[in-house]
Motif scaffolding. Structure first.
Motif, mmCIF file in Angstrom:
data_model
loop_
_atom_site.group_PDB
_atom_site.id
_atom_site.type_symbol
_atom_site.label_atom_id
_atom_site.label_comp_id
_atom_site.label_asym_id
_atom_site.label_seq_id
_atom_site.Cartn_x
_atom_site.Cartn_y
_atom_site.Cartn_z
ATOM 1 N N PRO A 133 5.076 5.867 13.349
ATOM 2 C CA PRO A 133 4.639 5.663 11.961
ATOM 3 C C PRO A 133 5.215 6.730 11.050
ATOM 4 O O PRO A 133 5.404 7.878 11.453
ATOM 5 C CB PRO A 133 3.110 5.753 12.048
ATOM 6 N N ARG A 134 5.510 6.326 9.803
ATOM 7 C CA ARG A 134 5.990 7.245 8.784
ATOM 8 C C ARG A 134 4.981 7.257 7.639
ATOM 9 O O ARG A 134 4.320 6.254 7.363
ATOM 10 C CB ARG A 134 7.356 6.824 8.269
ATOM 11 N N PRO A 135 4.847 8.385 6.945
ATOM 12 C CA PRO A 135 3.782 8.513 5.934
ATOM 13 C C PRO A 135 3.959 7.611 4.724
ATOM 14 O O PRO A 135 2.975 7.294 4.055
ATOM 15 C CB PRO A 135 3.835 9.994 5.547
ATOM 16 N N THR A 136 5.186 7.192 4.397
ATOM 17 C CA THR A 136 5.402 6.359 3.213
ATOM 18 C C THR A 136 6.402 5.253 3.527
ATOM 19 O O THR A 136 7.182 5.340 4.487
ATOM 20 C CB THR A 136 5.959 7.191 2.033
ATOM 21 N N LEU A 137 6.392 4.235 2.676
ATOM 22 C CA LEU A 137 7.334 3.128 2.834
ATOM 23 C C LEU A 137 8.777 3.599 2.676
ATOM 24 O O LEU A 137 9.677 3.078 3.332
ATOM 25 C CB LEU A 137 7.023 2.039 1.797
ATOM 26 N N THR B 61 1.110 -1.593 7.874
ATOM 27 C CA THR B 61 0.220 -0.433 7.790
ATOM 28 C C THR B 61 -0.922 -0.544 8.790
ATOM 29 O O THR B 61 -1.755 0.351 8.881
ATOM 30 C CB THR B 61 -0.365 -0.308 6.368
ATOM 31 N N ALA B 62 -0.956 -1.648 9.544
ATOM 32 C CA ALA B 62 -1.980 -1.820 10.577
ATOM 33 C C ALA B 62 -1.554 -1.078 11.848
ATOM 34 O O ALA B 62 -0.417 -0.631 11.972
ATOM 35 C CB ALA B 62 -2.178 -3.309 10.872
ATOM 36 N N ALA B 63 -2.477 -0.971 12.800
ATOM 37 C CA ALA B 63 -2.095 -0.453 14.119
ATOM 38 C C ALA B 63 -1.021 -1.371 14.679
ATOM 39 O O ALA B 63 -1.091 -2.590 14.484
ATOM 40 C CB ALA B 63 -3.312 -0.439 15.035
ATOM 41 N N PRO C 190 0.819 -1.221 0.000
ATOM 42 C CA PRO C 190 0.000 0.000 0.000
ATOM 43 C C PRO C 190 0.851 1.267 0.000
ATOM 44 O O PRO C 190 1.794 1.394 0.769
ATOM 45 C CB PRO C 190 -0.809 -0.126 1.306
ATOM 46 N N GLN C 191 0.501 2.197 -0.852
ATOM 47 C CA GLN C 191 1.306 3.405 -1.023
ATOM 48 C C GLN C 191 0.808 4.560 -0.174
ATOM 49 O O GLN C 191 1.585 5.408 0.267
ATOM 50 C CB GLN C 191 1.311 3.825 -2.498
ATOM 51 N N ALA C 192 -0.487 4.619 0.106
ATOM 52 C CA ALA C 192 -1.063 5.818 0.718
ATOM 53 C C ALA C 192 -1.270 5.687 2.221
ATOM 54 O O ALA C 192 -1.862 6.564 2.839
ATOM 55 C CB ALA C 192 -2.399 6.136 0.048
ATOM 56 N N LEU C 193 -0.804 4.587 2.842
ATOM 57 C CA LEU C 193 -1.032 4.382 4.271
ATOM 58 C C LEU C 193 0.259 4.549 5.058
ATOM 59 O O LEU C 193 1.334 4.185 4.581
ATOM 60 C CB LEU C 193 -1.600 2.973 4.511
ATOM 61 N N PRO C 194 0.189 5.079 6.274
ATOM 62 C CA PRO C 194 1.394 5.188 7.109
ATOM 63 C C PRO C 194 1.974 3.810 7.418
ATOM 64 O O PRO C 194 1.236 2.825 7.538
ATOM 65 C CB PRO C 194 0.884 5.874 8.378
ATOM 66 N N VAL C 195 3.289 3.757 7.553
ATOM 67 C CA VAL C 195 3.998 2.498 7.801
ATOM 68 C C VAL C 195 4.700 2.582 9.154
ATOM 69 O O VAL C 195 5.377 3.572 9.451
ATOM 70 C CB VAL C 195 5.037 2.225 6.699
#
Length: 373
Positions: free
Chosen positions: A238-242, A215-217, A163-168
């Motif tokens: 968490p970071r905004p992108t991979l 990208t899950a909790a 997933p590209q748009a989820l925090p990692v």
């Protein structure tokens, strides 16, 4: 990894073998220097068996087998007797290890060793089945690149379906055992694969820790539940992108390392909750308060050190310290006076209190101080 494992097992057993996936497609095989039939030869050349042979072996029960199974020969099909070792991960069929069981037959000890090896092969096969559009070794290379800040590696994984748009968020699991071992590495691999199957994400296992990018909790409880050995779990922000996940990994690794060394932080530690340890682990080797050296060197002074640390943790409050330690106020004052005498310090001096407090925390990190709580 699969080919090396197959070759190593063949050498240990002194027998040729062949590994198939659950659809009976040939994945790897050792040097074929023993009994050979037309089916083994054709399987290697074509990378699969014929429908007739598959039907015969299915009827023999290989799809349901959870333990090694001897299958009979079928002269009309050109098939010699075999031993089939099912390769299963968490109960799911991943493939088959095949041995031609002719002249001499496999012993019970040989079959047991093959069954043990099947566990490692199952992990490798399951890992490959999780790769989304990438070969397993390429996924490992890409995840390694992401953790070191390689933007190209992150793009490759996103193109493959991450997933590209989820925090990692990065989680790091570190065994509590003193020394890393092959057994602990395999347990980390098994646990992370189980978590991935439930929650998705990416993972990488190194010799002394395992990393999960998700990208899950932050699923720290899931990681603990999946592990066959006790671990501490460090959690990065968490970071905004991979592409930025390497920063979260650095924090998670830092948190896990501190939690292993410092008792009382818990089995799951967020980097943001490390307090002063966020800074102290980056401090070059520093001399401790000179007055503490004597106390740290002698176990009889441990109660005094624990009292001092609690007193300093609670901002010098005698009331709170007495309550925390369940200690009479008179006994507390006596212990603090003994600390002042032995350490040649003055607890009314703010600079001395700060130096003593930081020295105790550094002593924890270095392993010189092991409080009972």
């Amino acid at each position: 990894m699969l080919q090396r494992s197959v070759d190593d097992l063949a050498i240990r057993l002194g027998r040729p073998l062949l590994l198939e996936d659950r659809l009976q497609r040939v994945i790897a095989y050792s040097e074929q220097d023993g009994a050979m039939d037309d089916i083994r030869r054709d399987s290697i050349l074509r990378r699969h068996t014929t429908p007739e042979v598959r039907g015969f072996l299915h009827a023999a029960g290989i799809l349901e087998a959870t333990a090694p199974l001897r299958t009979p020969g079928a002269p009309a099909l050109g098939l010699l007797p075999r031993v089939c070792v099912p390769v299963r991960h968490d109960g799911a069929l991943m493939g088959f290890l095949w041995f031609i069981d002719a002249g001499p037959a496999m012993s019970a000890a040989e079959i047991d060793e093959a069954m043990t090896a099947a566990g490692t092969l199952a992990l490798a096969l399951f890992h490959e089945s999780l790769a989304t559009g990438l070969a397993s070794h390429r996924e490992l290379e890409a995840v390694t690149g992401v953790l070191s800040g390689d933007g190209d590696a992150a793009r490759a994984l996103v193109e493959a379906g991450f997933p590209q748009a989820l925090p990692v968020t990065a989680l790091v699991a570190t065994p509590l055992s003193a020394e890393p071992s092959e057994r602990s590495r395999l347990a980390l691999e098994q646990g992370m694969l189980t978590v991935r199957r439930r929650l998705g994400g990416l993972h990488l296992v190194r010799y002394d820790h395992a990393t999960l990018l998700t990208t899950a909790a932050p699923p720290a409880d899931e990681v603990h539940a999946a592990m066959a050995l006790p671990v501490v779990v460090g959690i990065g922000r968490p970071r905004p992108t991979l592409a930025e996940a390497g920063e979260s990994y650095t924090e998670a690794l830092h948190a896990a390392q501190v939690a292993v060394r410092v008792q009382g932080l818990g089995r799951s530690v967020e980097w943001t909750r490390l307090g002063v340890y966020r800074m102290l682990t980056h401090v070059p080797r520093a001399d401790l308060h000179p007055g503490l050296e004597r106390l740290l060197a002698d176990a009889q002074y441990l109660p005094l050190l624990e009292t001092l640390e609690t007193y300093l943790d609670l901002a010098g409050s005698a009331v709170a310290t007495s309550k925390r330690l369940r200690l009479h106020r008179t006994s507390l004052y006596y212990r603090l006076q003994r600390v002042e005498e032995l350490a040649q310090t003055d607890l009314k001096d703010g600079g001395e209190r700060l130096s003593l407090h930081l020295s105790l925390k550094l002593a924890r990190l270095s392993g010189r101080y092991h409080p009972r709580t």
